[in-house]
Every structure is written in structure tokens, then in C-alpha cells.
Design an enzyme around this catalytic site. Structure first.
Site, PDB file in Angstrom:
ATOM      1  N   ALA A  21       0.936  -1.333  -0.585  1.00  0.00           N
ATOM      2  CA  ALA A  21       0.090  -0.184   0.109  1.00  0.00           C
ATOM      3  C   ALA A  21       1.264   1.427  -0.010  1.00  0.00           C
ATOM      4  CB  ALA A  21      -1.082   0.127   1.021  1.00  0.00           C
ATOM      5  N   ARG A  66       8.385   7.719  -5.735  1.00  0.00           N
ATOM      6  CA  ARG A  66       9.631   7.599  -6.790  1.00  0.00           C
ATOM      7  C   ARG A  66       9.665   7.313  -7.797  1.00  0.00           C
ATOM      8  NH1 ARG A  66      13.486   5.640  -2.487  1.00  0.00           N
ATOM      9  NH2 ARG A  66      14.858   5.371  -4.142  1.00  0.00           N
ATOM     10  N   LYS A  75       3.133   1.589  -7.023  1.00  0.00           N
ATOM     11  CA  LYS A  75       3.923   0.485  -7.742  1.00  0.00           C
ATOM     12  C   LYS A  75       4.200  -0.266  -7.947  1.00  0.00           C
ATOM     13  CE  LYS A  75       7.299   0.840  -4.184  1.00  0.00           C
ATOM     14  NZ  LYS A  75       8.432   1.206  -3.245  1.00  0.00           N
ATOM     15  N   GLU A 113      16.644   3.374   9.701  1.00  0.00           N
ATOM     16  CA  GLU A 113      16.602   3.411   8.349  1.00  0.00           C
ATOM     17  C   GLU A 113      16.984   5.032   7.444  1.00  0.00           C
ATOM     18  OE1 GLU A 113      14.270   2.676   6.474  1.00  0.00           O
ATOM     19  OE2 GLU A 113      14.055   0.784   8.157  1.00  0.00           O
ATOM     20  N   ASN A 133      -4.728 -22.368 -52.684  1.00  0.00           N
ATOM     21  CA  ASN A 133      -3.529 -21.222 -53.211  1.00  0.00           C
ATOM     22  C   ASN A 133      -4.152 -20.613 -53.591  1.00  0.00           C
ATOM     23  OD1 ASN A 133      -1.012 -20.314 -53.836  1.00  0.00           O
ATOM     24  ND2 ASN A 133      -0.248 -22.360 -54.143  1.00  0.00           N
ATOM     25  N   TYR A 146     -14.885  -5.191 -45.644  1.00  0.00           N
ATOM     26  CA  TYR A 146     -15.817  -3.896 -44.431  1.00  0.00           C
ATOM     27  C   TYR A 146     -16.478  -3.077 -46.315  1.00  0.00           C
ATOM     28  CZ  TYR A 146     -16.162  -0.021 -41.596  1.00  0.00           C
ATOM     29  OH  TYR A 146     -16.374   0.410 -41.003  1.00  0.00           O
TER      30      TYR A 146
HETATM   31  C1  UD1 Z   1      11.443  -0.599   3.592  1.00  0.00           C
HETATM   32  C2  UD1 Z   1      11.735  -0.465   5.403  1.00  0.00           C
HETATM   33  C3  UD1 Z   1      14.021  -0.860   5.086  1.00  0.00           C
HETATM   34  C4  UD1 Z   1      14.462  -2.501   3.927  1.00  0.00           C
HETATM   35  C5  UD1 Z   1      14.091  -1.889   2.913  1.00  0.00           C
HETATM   36  C6  UD1 Z   1      14.107  -3.049   2.040  1.00  0.00           C
HETATM   37  C7  UD1 Z   1      10.462   0.254   6.813  1.00  0.00           C
HETATM   38  C8  UD1 Z   1      10.379   1.139   7.604  1.00  0.00           C
HETATM   39  N1  UD1 Z   1      12.357   0.335   6.490  1.00  0.00           N
HETATM   40  O1  UD1 Z   1      12.422   1.059   3.223  1.00  0.00           O
HETATM   41  O2  UD1 Z   1      14.258  -0.708   6.330  1.00  0.00           O
HETATM   42  O3  UD1 Z   1      15.721  -2.166   3.951  1.00  0.00           O
HETATM   43  O4  UD1 Z   1      12.200  -1.760   2.951  1.00  0.00           O
HETATM   44  O5  UD1 Z   1      13.211  -2.709   0.465  1.00  0.00           O
HETATM   45  O6  UD1 Z   1       9.981  -0.251   6.595  1.00  0.00           O
HETATM   46  N2  UD1 Z   1       4.103   0.180   2.379  1.00  0.00           N
HETATM   47  C9  UD1 Z   1       2.388   0.053   2.610  1.00  0.00           C
HETATM   48  N3  UD1 Z   1       2.311   1.330   3.221  1.00  0.00           N
HETATM   49  C10 UD1 Z   1       2.486   2.189   3.436  1.00  0.00           C
HETATM   50  C11 UD1 Z   1       3.862   2.442   3.087  1.00  0.00           C
HETATM   51  C12 UD1 Z   1       4.479   1.296   2.325  1.00  0.00           C
HETATM   52  O7  UD1 Z   1       1.973  -0.998   2.015  1.00  0.00           O
HETATM   53  O8  UD1 Z   1       2.187   3.106   4.076  1.00  0.00           O
HETATM   54  C13 UD1 Z   1       4.464  -0.728   1.579  1.00  0.00           C
HETATM   55  C14 UD1 Z   1       4.733  -0.778  -0.068  1.00  0.00           C
HETATM   56  O9  UD1 Z   1       4.068  -0.703  -0.841  1.00  0.00           O
HETATM   57  C15 UD1 Z   1       6.295  -1.665   0.190  1.00  0.00           C
HETATM   58  C16 UD1 Z   1       7.494  -1.852   1.328  1.00  0.00           C
HETATM   59  O10 UD1 Z   1       6.007  -1.585   2.423  1.00  0.00           O
HETATM   60  O11 UD1 Z   1       5.603  -2.317  -0.532  1.00  0.00           O
HETATM   61  C17 UD1 Z   1       7.432  -1.136   1.900  1.00  0.00           C
HETATM   62  O12 UD1 Z   1       7.738   0.173   1.784  1.00  0.00           O
HETATM   63  P1  UD1 Z   1       8.919   1.422   1.205  1.00  0.00           P
HETATM   64  O13 UD1 Z   1       8.583   2.925   0.895  1.00  0.00           O
HETATM   65  O14 UD1 Z   1       9.695   1.407  -0.220  1.00  0.00           O
HETATM   66  O15 UD1 Z   1       9.552   1.135   1.641  1.00  0.00           O
HETATM   67  P2  UD1 Z   1      11.762   1.765   1.969  1.00  0.00           P
HETATM   68  O16 UD1 Z   1      11.768   2.548   2.037  1.00  0.00           O
HETATM   69  O17 UD1 Z   1      12.232   0.750   0.583  1.00  0.00           O
HETATM   70 CA    CA Z   2      11.212  -0.261  -1.241  1.00  0.00          CA
END
Ligand code: UD1
Ligand code: CA
Length: 458
Positions: free
Chosen positions: A12, A17, A24, A155, A378, A388
Site C-alpha cells: 500500500a 519515486r 508501484k 533507516e 492456394n 468491409y
Molecule cells: C523498507 C524498510 C527498510 C528496508 C527496505 C527494503 C521500513 C521503514 N524500511 O524501506 O529497512 O531496507 O524496505 O527494501 O520498513 N508500504 C505500505 N504502506 C505504507 C508504506 C509502504 O504498504 O504506508 C509497502 C510498500 O508498498 C512496499 C513496502 O511496504 O512494498 C516497503 O515500503 P517502502 O516505502 O518501499 O520502504 P523502503 O523505504 O524501501
Molecule cells: Ca522499498
């Protein structure tokens, strides 16, 4: 029977980015949405429940495979809020909860079973999948105390303010964890917000403070560990997934003459001893039989190509190519084309919504639309169906063993009987009976001395 476990996929995120209108996790890797790759890994690892956290109204729920449960993230941002959106499912879970990120399409069933085995062996509150083989920029880093115990995850998405020694840590969190369900929920309930988000990784610090067991499971499969946050990452994941798919087909008996120019999407089937030439794309729900030859430079989409068929320099969409049939070079098969066994569609020929019988040939420069062509017929060069009339489409029926002369126009609806012929240059507007010759063109007339009149000699 192995102990049951639940897979919880976070899908979610805003994914800003990616700079896209599309969520995504719906971006595709080798033709299959990232989220589906993750669901498939969970299934293959043997999860008895798969729960997906989605954002209401973003379209992700609609594309989910059957049997996947939904949880909606309506409160709060961040991975911690995502997991808490599935509180009910976690509280009712039987066995460990494996939390996965929808943006790690290359996570494999092997990663998950390795993680679960380690989790069970240690009886930890959480087991975290980590690697030290990727560029750690932007990922969460595993911070350990002097005794080597995991203390927390820091993070580094915003590296400003992260101490130098923590930025030097190479072991990263892959967003893939096995949790004891009660420990997960109670820890997350105490995690506060940072930068407007509740981080799932905050739960690790809480569990450490509570003296719970935290274990890491290190993988050296760097490419399988890739996370996708932008389209450059997507490009890298695509390349890795493509290489793996081609490798699997090659191991199963398919020859690729130039794999680096070949695209084969996930879910495509190819039989043994088939040779795939340079510049070939096999896309969607395509199945190619055994001993076939595809390419060079052919695109085949949502089509079936039977054993021994050849498709050269052609574009084939939603069509069926029969056994030992030949297509191209330079043919275009449009939706609804069915070629019988040994049929031939040759150079600069377009066929649409037509049935071409066994052994029938359309060798050169033709358009055949909404037609049935009988076996063994053929069609002369440049035979064209006028299907058409400007308002409606009509069918053309051509019997078996028919021979049309070059430049025959068949003005539909029209019926040409078995073994009939048409004269070269005919515009056929009426039915031609079986075994007859249909000729429809003006008789030739010669104007004597014409050149002398228009172009007199001095
Ligand atoms: C996250 C981890 C990081 C890890 C990295 C690996 C956290 C805070 N950080 O960072 O430690 O190294 O993944 O790829 O967890 N998502 C939701 N709801 C939200 C936000 C995100 O469902 O509100 C889902 C996204 O769709 C995604 C996943 O969670 O599939 C990770 O979220 P993302 O924002 O990409 O986290 P990263 O910054 O990559
Ligand atoms: Ca990620």
C-alpha cells in the site's frame, strides 16, 4: 505436514519515486506485476494464508490472484501502519507471520523457507532476512550491540543525521521477516511516528528493549534481494528476472541464439528443441510447442504456436499457428487467426479473424480478413478480401483446393466453391461454384498506333 504460516504482503506504499500514475507494486517485471511475483513466492513456499495490505481505491486489490485475503490501510503512513492494517489477520494467525514487501519481486520461495527454518530453529520473536552483498544506500541497516546482538534497524533513506559509523554498516534489512504474531502486534502498538510514518523497523528496537530474541538470516543472493523504489531499480529487477527465466527455459531444452536480445515474459511456455533467434519477444499468455523456430525478429503475443512451426520476422497477436505451419518473413497475424497444420502465410501478408485450413498457402502480398480458407487452397499473390463495405464486416468463404489468380479481389460476402479458380485481376462479387473458373475483368482491347499518335517520330 509442515507447520502452517501466514504471509503478509505490504503493498500500500505511495511509491512516489516511480513517478507514475500506476501504484508501484503493479509495475511489471517480465510482464507480471511485482506483487504477483511476491504472491507466487509465498504460494510456492507453502503459505496457508496470504494477506495483502492495499490502499482502498488504488486498483491493486482488483488485480490480485484468487485466494488472497485483503486488508485495507486506511490509517497512517509507513510500513508499520501497513502491518497494523492487518491486525485481525495477524491475531488470528496460526504459526509465524512472514511479512514481505510488495516491491521485492525477486524474493524466492527458497528465501522464505530458509527464513522460516531459521526462525523455527531459534524460536526467536523475529527473524530478519538480510544481505551484505548489495549497495546499502537507502536501505535500513542492521545495528548490533557490542555482543553482536541486533539492537535496532536504522533507516538511511534520508542519510542526513545518520551517524557515520551506522552508514558504514553493510548488512541491510530486505523487508522480509518472520514474526511471532503476538510479539509483532504488541511491539508495533508502541512504535511512534518518524517523518510522519510509523516504521515497521521500529518494532525491532522495541523487541530488543524487551529482551526478545532477534535473529538475522543472511542471504548471499544479492540479485534476488533487490528492492524496487524507482524505475532504475525496476530496470535492474527486469534484467535479473529475464536472465533467470531464459536460464530456466534453456535448462528445459530451449535454444536461444542471442539471449541478450530476447524477451520472454513470465508464464510463456516453450517446448523442447525449439530455437529462438535474435530479436524475439514472446509475450503474455503465449505457448510455443516443441521443435519450432521463432525468429529472427518475431513478436508473438497471447498466441499458440504448435510443434514444428516457423515464425520468421513477423508480428503475431492472439492467433494460433498450427503444427509445421510457416509464418513470414514479414507477416502480420491479427487476433482470431487460426492456421491449420502445414499452412503457409508468407511475405507481406496480413491475416485477421480468419481460419486458414491445413496446407493452405497465402504466399505473397495479401490481406485476408474475416475469411475461411479451405485446406490445400492456394491464394495467388495479392489476393485481397474486401471484408468491409464501409458500414459492416462480411465473411468470405473459400473452399478446399481453390486457386485464386494474382490480384483477385473477393468482395464479401462471397463464396468460392471447392476446387474453383479465379482469373488474374478479377473482382469477384458473386459466388463461384465448385470447380468453376470465375473471371471478372474487362476484356483486353489494343489501341493500334497509340504511341505514334501521342509521341510522333520526327
Ligand atoms: C523498507 C524498510 C527498510 C528496508 C527496505 C527494503 C521500513 C521503514 N524500511 O524501506 O529497512 O531496507 O524496505 O527494501 O520498513 N508500504 C505500505 N504502506 C505504507 C508504506 C509502504 O504498504 O504506508 C509497502 C510498500 O508498498 C512496499 C513496502 O511496504 O512494498 C516497503 O515500503 P517502502 O516505502 O518501499 O520502504 P523502503 O523505504 O524501501
Ligand atoms: Ca522499498
Amino acid at each position: 505436514m509442515a507447520e502452517p504460516f501466514t504471509v503478509l504482503i505490504m503493498a500500500a506504499g505511495r511509491g512516489t519515486r516511480m513517478r507514475s500514475e500506476l501504484p508501484k507494486v503493479l509495475h511489471r517485471v517480465c510482464g507480471k506485476p511485482m506483487l504477483e511475483w511476491v504472491v507466487d513466492a509465498g504460494r510456492e513456499a507453502g503459505a496457508d494464508r496470504i494477506v495483502c495490505v492495499v490502499r482502498p481505491g488504488d486498483g491493486v486489490a482488483e488485480g490480485l490472484p484468487d485466494g488472497v485475503e485483503l486488508a485495507e490501510q486506511t490509517d497512517g503512513e509507513g510500513t508499520g501502519s501497513a502491518v497494523l492494517a492487518a491486525r485481525e489477520q495477524i491475531e488470528s494467525a496460526n504459526g509465524p507471520v512472514v511479512v514481505l514487501s510488495g516491491d521485492h519481486p525477486l524474493v524466492s520461495a527458497k528465501h522464505l523457507t530458509g527464513l522460516l527454518d531459521a526462525h523455527r530453529a531459534d524460536g526467536a520473536a523475529v527473524t530478519i532476512l538480510t544481505t551484505d552483498r548489495l549497495d546499502p544506500s537507502g536501505y535500513g541497516r542492521i545495528v548490533r550491540n557490542g555482543g553482536g546482538q541486533v539492537e535496532r534497524i536504522v533507516e538511511t533513506k534520508h542519510p542526513e543525521g545518520v551517524p557515520e559509523e551506522e552508514l558504514a554498516i553493510r548488512e541491510i534489512n530486505l523487508g522480509t521477516y518472520a514474526f511471532a504474531p503476538d510479539a509483532l502486534v504488541s511491539a508495533l502498538d508502541t512504535v511512534g511516528e518518524s517523518d510522519g510514518e510509523r516504521y515497521l523497523t521500529g518494532a525491532i528496537g522495541v523487541l530488543s528493549e524487551r529482551g526478545k530474541g532477534i535473529v538475522t538470516h543472511l542471504t548471499d543472493d544479492a540479485s534476488g534481494a533487490l528492492g524496487v523504489n524507482d524505475r532504475a531499480d525496476l530496470m535492474r529487477a527486469e534484467a535479473v528476472a529475464q536472465e533467470r527465466l531464459l536460464e530456466a527455459h534453456a535448462q528445459a531444452g530451449v535454444t536461444f541464439l542471442q539471449p541478450e536480445t530476447t524477451r520472454v515474459e513470465a508464464g510463456v511456455e516453450i517446448g523442447v528443441d525449439t530455437v529462438i533467434g535474435p530479436g524475439v519477444s514472446l509475450l503474455g499468455a503465449t505457448a510455443v510447442g516443441a521443435g519450432a523456430e521463432i525468429g529472427p525478429h518475431a513478436t508473438v503475443i497471447d498466441s499458440r504456436v504448435a510443434d514444428g512451426a516457423r515464425v520468421l520476422h513477423s508480428y503475431v497477436v492472439e492467433s494460433e499457428v498450427g503444427a509445421d505451419a510457416t509464418v513470414g518473413p514479414f507477416a502480420y497475424l491479427r487476433p482470431g487467426t487460426v492456421l491449420g497444420e502445414g499452412a503457409k502465410v508468407g511475405t507481406f501478408v496480413e491475416v485477421k479473424n480468419s481460419d486458414v485450413g491445413a496446407g493452405a498457402k497465402i504466399p505473397h502480398l495479401s490481406y485476408i480478413g474475416d475469411a475461411d480458407v479451405g485446406a490445400g487452397s492456394n491464394l495467388g499473390a495479392s489476393t485481397i478480401t474486401a471484408n468491409y463495405d464501409g458500414r459492416r464486416k462480411h465473411r468470405t468463404s473459400i473452399g478446399e483446393s481453390v486457386k485464386t489468380g494474382i490480384h483477385t479481389s473477393l468482395v464479401a460476402p462471397v463464396d468460392v466453391g471447392d476446387r474453383a479458380y479465379t482469373g488474374a485481376g478479377s473482382v469477384i462479387t458473386g459466388d463461384v461454384p465448385e470447380a468453376a473458373l470465375g473471371i471478372a475483368r474487362a476484356k483486353q482491347r489494343n489501341v493500334e498506333g497509340y504511341a505514334d499518335r501521342v509521341d510522333p517520330k520526327d
